[in-house]
Each structure stands twice: as structure tokens, then as C-alpha cells.
Scaffold this active site. Structure first.
Site, PDB file in Angstrom:
ATOM      1  N   GLU A  58       0.852  -1.201   0.000  1.00  0.00           N
ATOM      2  CA  GLU A  58       0.000   0.000   0.000  1.00  0.00           C
ATOM      3  C   GLU A  58       0.887   1.251   0.000  1.00  0.00           C
ATOM      4  O   GLU A  58       0.644   2.204  -0.740  1.00  0.00           O
ATOM      5  CB  GLU A  58      -0.894   0.039   1.249  1.00  0.00           C
ATOM      6  N   CYS A  81      -2.138  -3.346   7.307  1.00  0.00           N
ATOM      7  CA  CYS A  81      -1.666  -3.457   8.691  1.00  0.00           C
ATOM      8  C   CYS A  81      -2.037  -2.212   9.493  1.00  0.00           C
ATOM      9  O   CYS A  81      -2.207  -1.118   8.946  1.00  0.00           O
ATOM     10  CB  CYS A  81      -0.163  -3.691   8.719  1.00  0.00           C
ATOM     11  N   ARG A 190      13.942 -24.163  -5.362  1.00  0.00           N
ATOM     12  CA  ARG A 190      14.485 -23.938  -4.001  1.00  0.00           C
ATOM     13  C   ARG A 190      14.405 -22.453  -3.628  1.00  0.00           C
ATOM     14  O   ARG A 190      14.323 -22.106  -2.457  1.00  0.00           O
ATOM     15  CB  ARG A 190      15.941 -24.386  -3.929  1.00  0.00           C
ATOM     16  N   THR A 202      21.939 -38.275   4.744  1.00  0.00           N
ATOM     17  CA  THR A 202      22.010 -37.698   3.386  1.00  0.00           C
ATOM     18  C   THR A 202      23.250 -36.816   3.266  1.00  0.00           C
ATOM     19  O   THR A 202      23.927 -36.821   2.243  1.00  0.00           O
ATOM     20  CB  THR A 202      20.706 -36.936   3.058  1.00  0.00           C
ATOM     21  N   ASP A 206      25.585 -38.058   0.382  1.00  0.00           N
ATOM     22  CA  ASP A 206      25.494 -37.278  -0.872  1.00  0.00           C
ATOM     23  C   ASP A 206      26.345 -36.009  -0.854  1.00  0.00           C
ATOM     24  O   ASP A 206      26.576 -35.423  -1.906  1.00  0.00           O
ATOM     25  CB  ASP A 206      24.034 -36.864  -1.149  1.00  0.00           C
ATOM     26  N   LEU A 210      22.839 -27.953  -1.624  1.00  0.00           N
ATOM     27  CA  LEU A 210      21.520 -27.426  -1.225  1.00  0.00           C
ATOM     28  C   LEU A 210      21.365 -25.931  -1.515  1.00  0.00           C
ATOM     29  O   LEU A 210      20.789 -25.202  -0.696  1.00  0.00           O
ATOM     30  CB  LEU A 210      21.233 -27.700   0.266  1.00  0.00           C
ATOM     31  N   GLU A 294      14.336 -32.212   1.934  1.00  0.00           N
ATOM     32  CA  GLU A 294      14.937 -32.993   0.840  1.00  0.00           C
ATOM     33  C   GLU A 294      15.610 -34.214   1.436  1.00  0.00           C
ATOM     34  O   GLU A 294      16.769 -34.495   1.150  1.00  0.00           O
ATOM     35  CB  GLU A 294      15.954 -32.150   0.059  1.00  0.00           C
ATOM     36  N   ALA A 300      12.070 -38.464   6.230  1.00  0.00           N
ATOM     37  CA  ALA A 300      10.831 -38.131   5.510  1.00  0.00           C
ATOM     38  C   ALA A 300       9.628 -38.748   6.236  1.00  0.00           C
ATOM     39  O   ALA A 300       8.590 -38.099   6.420  1.00  0.00           O
ATOM     40  CB  ALA A 300      10.900 -38.630   4.072  1.00  0.00           C
TER      41      ALA A 300
HETATM   42  N1  LIG Z   1      16.364 -39.651  -4.362  1.00  0.00           N
HETATM   43  C1  LIG Z   1      16.118 -38.697  -3.485  1.00  0.00           C
HETATM   44  O1  LIG Z   1      15.291 -37.818  -3.717  1.00  0.00           O
HETATM   45  C2  LIG Z   1      16.839 -38.671  -2.175  1.00  0.00           C
HETATM   46  C3  LIG Z   1      16.701 -37.560  -1.315  1.00  0.00           C
HETATM   47  C4  LIG Z   1      17.363 -37.582  -0.098  1.00  0.00           C
HETATM   48  C5  LIG Z   1      18.117 -38.686   0.249  1.00  0.00           C
HETATM   49  N2  LIG Z   1      18.230 -39.715  -0.619  1.00  0.00           N
HETATM   50  C6  LIG Z   1      19.029 -40.887  -0.257  1.00  0.00           C
HETATM   51  O2  LIG Z   1      18.568 -41.340   0.998  1.00  0.00           O
HETATM   52  C7  LIG Z   1      19.644 -41.943   1.686  1.00  0.00           C
HETATM   53  C8  LIG Z   1      19.599 -41.446   3.116  1.00  0.00           C
HETATM   54  O3  LIG Z   1      18.379 -41.842   3.668  1.00  0.00           O
HETATM   55  P1  LIG Z   1      17.989 -41.575   5.177  1.00  0.00           P
HETATM   56  O4  LIG Z   1      16.611 -42.014   5.426  1.00  0.00           O
HETATM   57  O5  LIG Z   1      19.031 -42.131   6.059  1.00  0.00           O
HETATM   58  O6  LIG Z   1      17.947 -39.985   5.104  1.00  0.00           O
HETATM   59  P2  LIG Z   1      18.269 -38.732   5.963  1.00  0.00           P
HETATM   60  O7  LIG Z   1      17.628 -37.639   5.215  1.00  0.00           O
HETATM   61  O8  LIG Z   1      19.697 -38.577   6.240  1.00  0.00           O
HETATM   62  O9  LIG Z   1      17.494 -38.983   7.311  1.00  0.00           O
HETATM   63  C9  LIG Z   1      17.934 -39.855   8.303  1.00  0.00           C
HETATM   64  C10 LIG Z   1      18.899 -39.197   9.253  1.00  0.00           C
HETATM   65  O10 LIG Z   1      18.294 -38.043   9.813  1.00  0.00           O
HETATM   66  C11 LIG Z   1      18.671 -37.891  11.174  1.00  0.00           C
HETATM   67  N3  LIG Z   1      17.447 -37.828  11.974  1.00  0.00           N
HETATM   68  C12 LIG Z   1      17.143 -36.852  12.839  1.00  0.00           C
HETATM   69  N4  LIG Z   1      15.952 -37.040  13.390  1.00  0.00           N
HETATM   70  C13 LIG Z   1      15.472 -38.151  12.874  1.00  0.00           C
HETATM   71  C14 LIG Z   1      14.261 -38.857  13.066  1.00  0.00           C
HETATM   72  N5  LIG Z   1      13.305 -38.448  13.904  1.00  0.00           N
HETATM   73  N6  LIG Z   1      14.061 -39.968  12.362  1.00  0.00           N
HETATM   74  C15 LIG Z   1      14.996 -40.407  11.491  1.00  0.00           C
HETATM   75  N7  LIG Z   1      16.164 -39.764  11.268  1.00  0.00           N
HETATM   76  C16 LIG Z   1      16.404 -38.645  11.957  1.00  0.00           C
HETATM   77  C17 LIG Z   1      19.595 -39.049  11.480  1.00  0.00           C
HETATM   78  O11 LIG Z   1      20.910 -38.543  11.264  1.00  0.00           O
HETATM   79  P3  LIG Z   1      22.219 -39.156  11.967  1.00  0.00           P
HETATM   80  O12 LIG Z   1      22.412 -40.496  11.333  1.00  0.00           O
HETATM   81  O13 LIG Z   1      23.289 -38.180  11.616  1.00  0.00           O
HETATM   82  O14 LIG Z   1      21.923 -39.241  13.411  1.00  0.00           O
HETATM   83  C18 LIG Z   1      19.227 -40.082  10.420  1.00  0.00           C
HETATM   84  O15 LIG Z   1      20.243 -40.961  10.074  1.00  0.00           O
HETATM   85  C19 LIG Z   1      20.918 -41.549   0.945  1.00  0.00           C
HETATM   86  O16 LIG Z   1      21.397 -42.689   0.279  1.00  0.00           O
HETATM   87  C20 LIG Z   1      20.472 -40.520  -0.048  1.00  0.00           C
HETATM   88  O17 LIG Z   1      21.175 -40.621  -1.270  1.00  0.00           O
HETATM   89  C21 LIG Z   1      17.623 -39.737  -1.812  1.00  0.00           C
HETATM   90 ZN   LIG Z   2       1.247  -2.415   5.944  1.00  0.00          ZN
END
Ligand SMILES: NC(=O)c1ccc[n+]([C@@H]2O[C@H](COP(=O)([O-])OP(=O)(O)OC[C@H]3O[C@@H](n4cnc5c(N)ncnc54)[C@H](OP(=O)(O)O)[C@@H]3O)[C@@H](O)[C@H]2O)c1
Ligand SMILES: [Zn+2]
Length: 364
Positions: A58, A81, A190, A202, A206, A210, A294, A300
């Protein structure tokens, strides 16, 4: 004969379009656009909110005025506002301009405003019409509204998979499932986000950057969630010249001696558990409206279970990874009956070369 509603809708749609120009910059503020017509219905100014600290839509429209707005009308997609933030209240500017009619699409969910701005305008004798193009305005500011109402960031989960639903080989290799065009689309979308979240695994497997590859300045905040804190001392995320990074760790399971591997420029925050909701709340309190998860299957699944995800975007490549042990996008939700499964809605499908992109929403 002119249909007045068609004309009012046209100007409100213009305000909504202007608002959308702030898409990659306005957060934590809402997306707002404003149009001013003179007393004869002629366009005399317009504006939008570009960035926090800069004029509201505005105010920008009043700054751009080519003619006196007296007796004129104004169209805004969000209630003006009435509080002193980084800039003075817009309601005062509207009242002192002598504008007679105000078309407001939706109320501001911000508790400091919500309805009070409209009330002040009415008390000053301005005719206020609320609700024009309501759905479009709700959609446009979906993330801002979500953060204000739930105090959590609006979460979008993104993953890339083969046509047989695999996101990586069993050894963790996943470069590359999707085509180059899909991957560069990810860099550009992003830019709509305030933060990008991954899990520790991850990061280890990987070593991603990001970033938007310079499309957004500053880059979105990079977030790592770890239970173990077992993160490498060398990582692309530790380069603080590229973007800011925060590491959140669960203090009940982490080995804090690993903290020394993380450079000083990276913010580190201790959490009381591994519940992803904590991250969503903290990021919301830091002003993140919209965050991109991601992550791999473990995080996830946990993020969905804790209601941190409102939308999914999946890229599906016409490739087959096969194998019983190759990675799925999710872990187990422990559903026993088909009525328990997660049903998504409002799907949009697009083709990126040979890849398919599906966007769907969670019903909350
Ligand atoms: N194709 C795709 O789009 C894509 C995207 C992302 C990942 N990936 C693949 O996925 C694989 C990794 O998978 P991931 O499931 O281990 O992924 P991640 O995204 O790393 O998630 C798991 C990690 O997150 C942390 N974490 C924190 N709070 C958590 C909770 N409440 N529950 C679970 N984890 C928690 C832990 O880290 P810490 O182990 O450090 O404690 C755990 O090992 C890799 O091989 C990657 O290449 C693929
Ligand atoms: Zn305003």
C-alpha cells in the site's frame, strides 16, 4: 453495461499478480499487492511488497501515485496493517489519502492485525468490501497463513525416484535418477523456500550443496538434523560463504565430542528429542514461512508422522532400479488397513523431458 463484479475481480487479480512478484523475497512477510484507482475508476498507482523492511504494498502504491487518490478506491489481497512494525501502519496512509472504497481479499492472520485494520478503516468512514478472490489469496499466502496459525513452517517434501519407486541403490548411490532439466528445476524452485532440510545420513552419503546455484540471494538456510552428530569434518554445507547452515541435534542421543568437527561459522542448536516438529517450530520462529524437506526415507517418514509436511513434490524418472533392498522414499507407517493410508489431493502433473513431476497436497 459493465458488470461491476468483473471489473472489481480484474483489479483484485492484478493486486494478486503484483503480490506474487515478491515470491522469492518477501518472507517472513506476506505477499501483498495493491492497486489504486481514482474516483473515475482509472488506474493511478500500484505497488507490491518486495522485502521485509521495505515499504508495504500500500505504501509503495501511495509513493508511486500519479494523481490525487481522494474519493478513489484501493484493491489489496491482504488486510492493511495497523501496527507499527519496521514501517508505519498502512491503515493510516489509506485513511489520510481520502480513499473512499477499499476492496480487501482476506483478513491478515497476524494477531496484531486480524480484523483490526478493517475495523479502523470502517470507523474512518471507508466502505470496506471483504472476500473478493478469497481462494486465490488464501492459496498465494498459504505458507504465511500456515506459519501464523500453527506456529510451524509450511513443509514441502521433495524426492526423486525411478518409475519402480526407488530413490537409491542399496549402497546409497542415487546420482542421478532424474534428468538434468529436472535437477535444474529443483535449483530454481528452491528459491521459493526459506530453508532446506536434510538428515545426517544424506549429508554423509550425498554431500549436497543445497543451494539455488545463485538464483536467490541470500541463499535459503541449509538445515541438517542429526541424532548422532556423527557428521564429517569436511562437507559442502560447511562452506559458509555459499549459504548459512544450521545443525540441529538430539541431545539425548548425540555424541557431543563430534561438535568440534563443525566449523564455527555454522550455527549449532541442541534439541531435547528427535521430533521433526521441533525444527519446524524453531524455523517458524526464525521467520521461515516455507521449508523444503529434501531428506531420505527415515527423516521423511518421521516428518510426515509429525505433521511437518503439507505438500509433496516428486520427480519420477522412466528408469528401473529394481531389487528388493533398493531404497524406498519412505519407511514404515505401520498401516494395517487401507483406510489408514495417506491420501493426497489437488495433484498437478507436468512433464520435464522424459521425467514426470507430481505435486500433491496433504489434507489437514
Ligand atoms: N532420491 C532422493 O530424492 C533422495 C533424497 C534424499 C536422500 N536420498 C538418499 O537417501 C539416503 C539417506 O536416507 P535416510 O533415510 O538415512 O535420510 P536422511 O535424510 O539422512 O534422514 C535420516 C537421518 O536423519 C537424522 N534424523 C534426525 N531425526 C530423525 C528422526 N526423527 N528420524 C529419522 N532420522 C532422523 C539421522 O541422522 P544421523 O544419522 O546423523 O543421526 C538419520 O540418520 C541416501 O542414500 C540418499 O542418497 C535420496
Ligand atoms: Zn502495511
Amino acid at each position: 453495461m459493465f458488470d461491476k463484479n468483473v471489473i472489481h475481480t480484474k483489479w483484485m487479480k492484478r493486486a494478486i499478480f503484483l503480490a506474487s512478484l515478491g515470491k522469492n523475497t518477501a518472507s517472513p512477510n506476506p505477499l501483498v499487492g495493491a492497486v489504486i484507482l481514482d474516483k473515475n475508476g482509472k488506474l493511478i498507482s500500484e505497488g507490491f511488497h518486495y522485502k521485509a523492511g521495505m515499504p508495504h504494498a500500500e505504501a509503495m502504491a501511495f509513493n508511486n501515485l500519479k494523481k490525487d487518490a481522494k474519493e478513489g478506491s484501493m484493491y489489496v489481497n491482504l488486510e492493511p496493517c495497523c501496527h507499527h512494525g519496521k514501517t508505519p501502519p498502512c491503515v493510516d496512509k489509506v485513511i489520510s489519502s481520502g480513499i473512499k472504497k477499499m476492496y480487501v481479499s482476506i483478513e491478515d492472520p497476524d494477531k496484531r492485525v486480524s480484523g483490526k485494520g478493517i475495523k479502523l478503516l470502517k470507523e474512518a468512514g471507508i466502505q470496506v468490501h471483504l472476500g473478493l478472490c478469497k481462494q486465490e489469496s488464501l492459496d498465494l499466502n498459504q505458507a504465511f497463513i500456515h506459519r501464523n496459525v500453527t506456529k510451524k513452517a509450511f513443509g514441502v517434501l521433495k524426492w526423486a525416484m525411478s518409475i519402480d519407486g526407488r530413490i537409491a541403490l542399496k549402497n546409497g548411490k542415487s546420482k542421478w535418477i532424474t534428468n538434468e532439466a529436472s535437477r535444474s528445476l529443483v535449483h530454481s524452485f528452491r528459491a521459493e523456500f526459506d530453508a532446506i532440510i536434510i538428515g545426517g545420513n544424506t549429508l554423509r552419503r550425498d554431500n549436497p550443496f543445497l543451494t539455488t546455484r545463485g538464483l536467490k540471494k541470500p541463499e535459503p538456510l541449509r538445515v541438517v538434523f542429526t541424532k548422532s552428530l556423527d557428521l564429517p569434518s569436511k562437507s559442502n554445507l560447511w562452506d559458509c560463504n555459499k549459504a548459512k547452515t544450521i545443525v540441529f541435534y538430539d541431545s539425548s542421543t548425540a555424541n557431543e565430542s563430534y561438535l568440534k568437527r563443525i566449523p564455527k561459522c555454522v550455527e549449532v542448536q541442541r534439541l531435547s528429542s528427535d521430533n521433526p516438529e521441533l525444527i519446524s517450530k524453531i524455523l517458524a520462529s526464525k521467520g521461515c514461512n516455507k521449508v523444503l524437506w529434501e531428506c531420505g526415507p527415515k527423516l521423511a517418514t518421521a516428518a510426515i508422522k509429525s505433521s511437518c509436511i503439507q505438500e509433496i513434490i516428486t520427480f519420477i524418472a522412466p528408469k528401473i532400479l529394481g531389487g528388493e533392498n533398493n531404497m524406498n522414499p519412505f519407511g514404515d507407517f505401520e498401516f494395517e488397513e487401507m483406510h489408514e493410508i495417506i491420501k493426497l489431493s489437488d495433484s498437478q502433473v507436468s512433464l520435464i523431458g522424459n521425467d514426470i513431476c507430481v505435486k500433491s497436497s496433504f489434507k489437514n
